[in-house]
Enzyme design. Structure first.
Site, short mmCIF file in Angstrom:
data_model
loop_
_atom_site.label_atom_id
_atom_site.label_comp_id
_atom_site.label_asym_id
_atom_site.label_seq_id
_atom_site.Cartn_x
_atom_site.Cartn_y
_atom_site.Cartn_z
N SER A 166 4.23 6.76 4.20
CA SER A 166 5.38 6.23 3.47
C SER A 166 5.49 4.70 3.45
CB SER A 166 6.68 6.81 4.02
OG SER A 166 6.80 8.15 3.61
N LYS A 216 14.63 -0.54 4.87
CA LYS A 216 14.68 0.81 4.30
C LYS A 216 15.93 1.52 4.82
CE LYS A 216 11.66 4.90 3.89
NZ LYS A 216 10.42 5.52 4.44
N SER A 266 7.49 7.48 0.82
CA SER A 266 8.92 7.43 0.58
C SER A 266 9.50 6.02 0.50
CB SER A 266 9.65 8.19 1.69
OG SER A 266 9.47 7.54 2.94
#
Lengths: 471, 94
Positions: free
Chosen positions: A163, A64, A139
């Site tokens: 997330s 990420k 997210s």
């Protein structure tokens, strides 16, 4: 020439086997994933950038974009970090490298990991591999979509209030938010420091356990980490005899949980009983009533402090200004998107003179109560189960204009995050053709229990993680 | 809960955000709605409950006091918008 591997089906464990037996080289594997990305990521936008093969002897991994990668641009989904190239690796990135993993690319995220749909990325939304008109969750929608679409064997995400867990639920794969303090955050772009955790996303519980064993443990660079009390066990068995599973009534019957989600989760709980688990009800009354409010005070308050560092002085783009203050204020106005601005404003307000006790102080006390009620429930049970997300993946654009509606997506993931507890999402079925996620919540450092139960259930459920439209 | 435009401007100044008029107007409304929702925490009487700042019970974490390498100046300045020798250059502060 046919592709060397079917990346849609390949688990990380299988990939490791292929490389170890010399059937596929790290370079061939890397190329196969880049090819899959080339073919499918134009539609999905799971990646912000891909990377050339490193010198690892192992398989690829996607990270990420909140994870610092030396020499590879890291933006946290924000314009205010565009062009930022870290001069050091985050500890988790370094541990992946040390384990022979090759960086495949950086995955999309809501700006500063703030969001539940990945629509808040300054670089455009990621789409759900099961239905590209829908969000992948957030997210960490980039990491979750990449794994489900066969664009990475596994990935790392970050989880503040859901997330990792929620995107895994919406994309139909396995995601672990580890115990607070079990994985280093050195080199992670900070959002809310009393909540942020890094964790794995993969197709199977075994893959997740394996990746967790690579990244977890005390890091001298992060004084909020602790040594694991026991080694990570990659799960094998299929029996749940002797396991006590608690079903928190409020988290399973909260307003807003879709009927299809409820049905699939209840089915999974019934399966657990068939596998030998003792299942009983319990209660977490404050968690649903106050959890979301508590979180949306604490997280923005901490974010407003963490994001103060983006001032156009040491890194990132700088706006023009006649004075220092003007430069800083303009840099921040131009660099931050709507959601970080909203949360900085909310957090600054909640911490400001005259409001601190009523908002931030009160939320910290509510957090104590939420910790206590989880602890009591986990004295009676080995783990707790509930849906990960109240809904299946929702359409792109549906909630983006209503912050409160978006925040509600994390209703069921937030309470255990506030309590610092580990949570594992496993896919447990489909509703309207879209994945439903089951959330397993354990005691602090109870990851091995989550892996054991998650693996047994995963085998019994037999969920196909490849999106139907890609089969 | 309603917050005024003046309050929003005050908070924006504290947060070092030069928000545009349009942004102030929108965020003022949104903040009001969010504060209304999160204000639910105030209905609890928590005078006897200690606050939690951190969910892991760690106190006084020490490391050995050993010198170790750090970033070179060039690395530390690698992403700087404007460097002046060993300093980050900024516009006048007054």
């Amino acid at each position: 020439m046919p592709p060397v591997v079917d990346t849609l089906r390949l688990t990380a464990e299988d990939a490791i086997g292929l490389v170890e037996r010399g059937e596929v080289s790290p370079a061939e594997l890397h190329a196969a994933y880049l090819e899959a990305i080339e073919a499918r990521d134009g539609e999905l936008h799971a990646y912000l950038r891909t990377t050339e093969l490193g010198d690892g002897a192992g398989i690829p991994i996607a990270l990420k974009d909140v994870i610092s990668t030396k020499g590879v641009e890291t933006t946290a989904g924000s314009k205010i970090l565009s062009g930022y190239v870290p001069v050091y690796d985050a500890t988790v990135a370094a541990r992946c490298k040390a384990a022979g993993l090759n960086l495949l690319g950086k995955t999309n995220t809501d700006e500063f990991a703030m969001g539940s749909s990945t629509e808040n990325s300054a670089w455009g939304p990621t789409r759900n591999p099961w239905d590209p008109s829908r969000v992948p969750g957030g997210s960490g929608g980039g990491s979750a979509a990449a794994v489900s679409a066969g664009l990475a064997p596994w990935a790392l995400g970050s989880d503040t209030g859901g997330s990792i867990k929620q995107p895994s639920a919406l994309c139909g794969n396995v995601g672990l938010r580890p115990t607070y303090g079990s994985v280093s955050r050195y080199g992670i772009v900070a959002f809310a420091s009393s909540l942020d955790q890094i964790g794995p996303v993969a197709k199977t519980v075994r893959d997740v356990a394996l990746l967790y064993s690579i990244i977890a443990g005390r890091d001298p660079h992060d004084s909020t980490t602790a040594a694991l009390p026991e080694p990570v066990r990659v799960p094998e068995g299929d029996s749940l005899t002797g396991v006590r599973i608690g079903v928190p009534v409020e988290l399973n019957e909260a307003k807003g949980i879709e009927a299809g989600v409820k049905r699939e989760v209840q089915g999974a709980i019934a399966l657990a009983e068939e596998l030998g688990a003792e299942v009983g009800e319990c209660s977490l009354p404050l968690s649903v009533r106050y959890g979301l409010a508590c979180y949306y005070l604490i997280a923005p308050a901490e974010a407003s402090s963490n994001l103060a560092r983006y001032d156009g002085v040491r890194y990132g783009p700088r706006a023009e200004g006649a004075t220092y203050r003007e430069m800083v204020e303009r840099t921040r106005d131009e660099g931050f998107g709507d959601e970080p601005k909203r949360r900085i404003m909310l957090g600054t307000y909640a911490l400001s003179a005259g409001y601190y006790d009523a908002f931030y102080g009160q939320a910290q006390r509510v957090r104590t109560l939420i910790i206590r009620e989880h602890r009591e429930a986990l004295e009676r049970f080995d783990l707790l189960v509930c849906p990960t997300s109240p809904t299946v993946a929702f359409p792109v654009g549906e909630r983006i204009d209503d912050p409160l509606e978006m925040y509600a997506a994390d209703l069921l993931t937030i309470p255990s995050c506030l309590a610092g507890l580990p949570g594992l999402n496993i896919p447990c079925g489909l509703a309207d053709g879209l994945p439903v996620g089951l959330q397993l919540i354990g005691p602090q450092f109870g990851e091995n229990t989550l892996f054991r139960v998650g693996h047994a259930l995963e085998q019994a459920i037999g969920f196909d993680t490849v999106p139907e439209r890609l089969r | 809960m309603l917050i005024s435009r003046e309050e929003a401007l005050h908070v924006a100044r504290l947060a070092r955000l030069a928000l545009t008029d349009e942004e102030i107007e929108r965020i003022t409304g949104e903040l009001g709605a969010i504060l209304e929702a999160v204000g639910v925490v105030s209905e609890l009487d928590l005078a006897d409950v200690p606050p939690t700042s951190h969910p892991l019970d760690l106190v006084n974490v020490w490391d050995d006091d050993e010198p170790r390498s750090s970033l070179s100046l060039d690395e530390a300045f690698a992403n700087a918008p404007e460097r002046d020798g060993g300093h980050f250059r900024v516009p006048p502060t007054v």
